[in-house]
Structures are given as C-alpha cells and as structure tokens.
Design an enzyme around this catalytic site. Sequence first.
Site, PDB file in Angstrom:
ATOM      1  N   VAL A 147       0.868  -1.179   0.000  1.00 18.20           N
ATOM      2  CA  VAL A 147       0.000   0.000   0.000  1.00 18.20           C
ATOM      3  C   VAL A 147       0.899   1.221   0.000  1.00 18.20           C
ATOM      4  O   VAL A 147       1.899   1.278   0.720  1.00 18.20           O
ATOM      5  CB  VAL A 147      -0.938   0.025   1.220  1.00 18.20           C
ATOM      6  CG1 VAL A 147      -1.728   1.336   1.265  1.00 18.20           C
ATOM      7  CG2 VAL A 147      -1.891  -1.168   1.207  1.00 18.20           C
ATOM      8  N   CYS A 148       0.584   2.189  -0.855  1.00 17.07           N
ATOM      9  CA  CYS A 148       1.297   3.462  -0.913  1.00 17.07           C
ATOM     10  C   CYS A 148       2.783   3.246  -1.189  1.00 17.07           C
ATOM     11  O   CYS A 148       3.139   2.463  -2.070  1.00 17.07           O
ATOM     12  CB  CYS A 148       1.044   4.231   0.388  1.00 17.07           C
ATOM     13  SG  CYS A 148       1.406   5.996   0.308  1.00 17.07           S
ATOM     14  N   THR A 149       3.665   3.891  -0.426  1.00 19.02           N
ATOM     15  CA  THR A 149       5.103   3.793  -0.696  1.00 19.02           C
ATOM     16  C   THR A 149       5.711   2.486  -0.229  1.00 19.02           C
ATOM     17  O   THR A 149       6.929   2.287  -0.362  1.00 19.02           O
ATOM     18  CB  THR A 149       5.863   4.974  -0.057  1.00 19.02           C
ATOM     19  OG1 THR A 149       5.608   4.991   1.353  1.00 19.02           O
ATOM     20  CG2 THR A 149       5.437   6.294  -0.666  1.00 19.02           C
ATOM     21  N   GLY A 158      -2.676   2.188  -4.261  1.00 25.66           N
ATOM     22  CA  GLY A 158      -2.028   3.497  -4.358  1.00 25.66           C
ATOM     23  C   GLY A 158      -1.932   4.180  -3.007  1.00 25.66           C
ATOM     24  O   GLY A 158      -1.597   3.558  -2.006  1.00 25.66           O
TER      25      GLY A 158
END
Length: 231
Positions: free
Chosen positions: A114-116, A165
């Site tokens: 998730v995300c970075t 994202g």
Amino acid sequence: MTPCFDRSSAVTKATPMNVGIFLFPGMTMMDAYAPLQVLALSESFTVFTFAATTEPLACDAGVMLMPQYGFSNLPEIDVLLVPGGANPETQMQDPLVLAVLRKLGQRAKYVTSVCTGALILAQTGLLDGYRTTVHWAYSEALTRFPKVIHDDGRLVHDRNRISGGGITAGLDFALYLIGEIGGRSEGAAMELLLEYAPQPPFACGHPSQAPLPLRQALQEKVINMAKGLFD
C-alpha cells in the site's frame, strides 16, 4: 434473518491464509491498519503484524504501535503486506529488513503493498518485471527501479503481486483481496458491512481532479519530506 456478518452461520472454509503486515518506525498507520481492520473481519484470513522486534514503535501520527512478532519468531506468511510512509528510505537502506522481506516474499503466495510500501518492495527486487502502483506523488521515485513497471491505477494486480495506491487505497486493496481469496460474494458482503461508499467532500482525491497549484504544492512538500527518494 441472520446478519451477513454472523460468523457462527458461515459454512466452514479452507484453512485461512496468514497475512503478515510489516510495521516500521515513522510509517503511515492507515496504510497498515485500514487493511488489517478489513481483513481481520474475514474468515479467509488470519492477520498479524510484525517488525524487526516486538518493541513498540511510533507511527507518523505519534501513536505507538505494538508488533505482534519480530523477525526472529515469525509464523508462516501467505500474504506479505508492506505499507508505506512519508519517507521509507530508512527501511529501503536497511540490509536486514530487505533480506527478511525478500525471503518472505519469495515464499509467500501473494506479495502486496500500500502506498510507498511499493518502494520498499522494489528495493528488495520482488517487483522486478511486475506492474505496481504507488502514491501519485512518489511515481517519480519509482523510476529509480527500471525493472519495475509503474501503473497509475488505484489498485493493480499483476499475477501474485497486488498493490494499492495512496493510503486510502488500502481499503480497496483489502476488499479486493477478500474477493480474490474468499470469493466475490464475501467481498461484496464485507463492503456492505463496512458501509464502504465513499463520498469525498472536496472531489479532488485523485491528481486528475485536483487543481494544478494544489498538486504542485503537495508534490513539493513530498519531495522535501523524502529528499533521498528523489535525488
């Protein structure tokens, strides 16, 4: 009528998959705990957290998180989930973290982020040759990894790699994973149970919807917070 979330009436299913969620200092709590909350409600999964040690660690909101396991006593992991943070560079440069995540990912049925968290996985090499998404403001940082294929979707599934994202996409990710493993009907029931029907008040949650000055200001803020990722 029996509520759709009454587990006592559920048909016995196959052995639940173990979902191991990696925690680290300075991480964005929602990246990990939003999927954890959703997946923990599903009979298809057993969910736990882990970190280098079981010592409490502070997330970026200042809240102390309590990993259930350390690297030394981890149960088997079927689904590896790596969340992100404003600057995951420390994790990306930690040889022990990279070695452990790489080993876990090589054995897991699914490798997810998730995300970075995608940047941490990219550093391990586990995303080489795979499509992945990342928070929109970090897409340039992903170009550091030429073998990783950037996809700007909110949710990206490429073989046994699944990525969400930025931050709130962790909810979409978790519901999708439930549908992938437990079936579409279970995913739909969970979406209804959680009353997941977003109506964002400002309608600018995606960069394509946001005015250019706002996008530029946020991009600059991200670059300042995570300079090492953009050098």
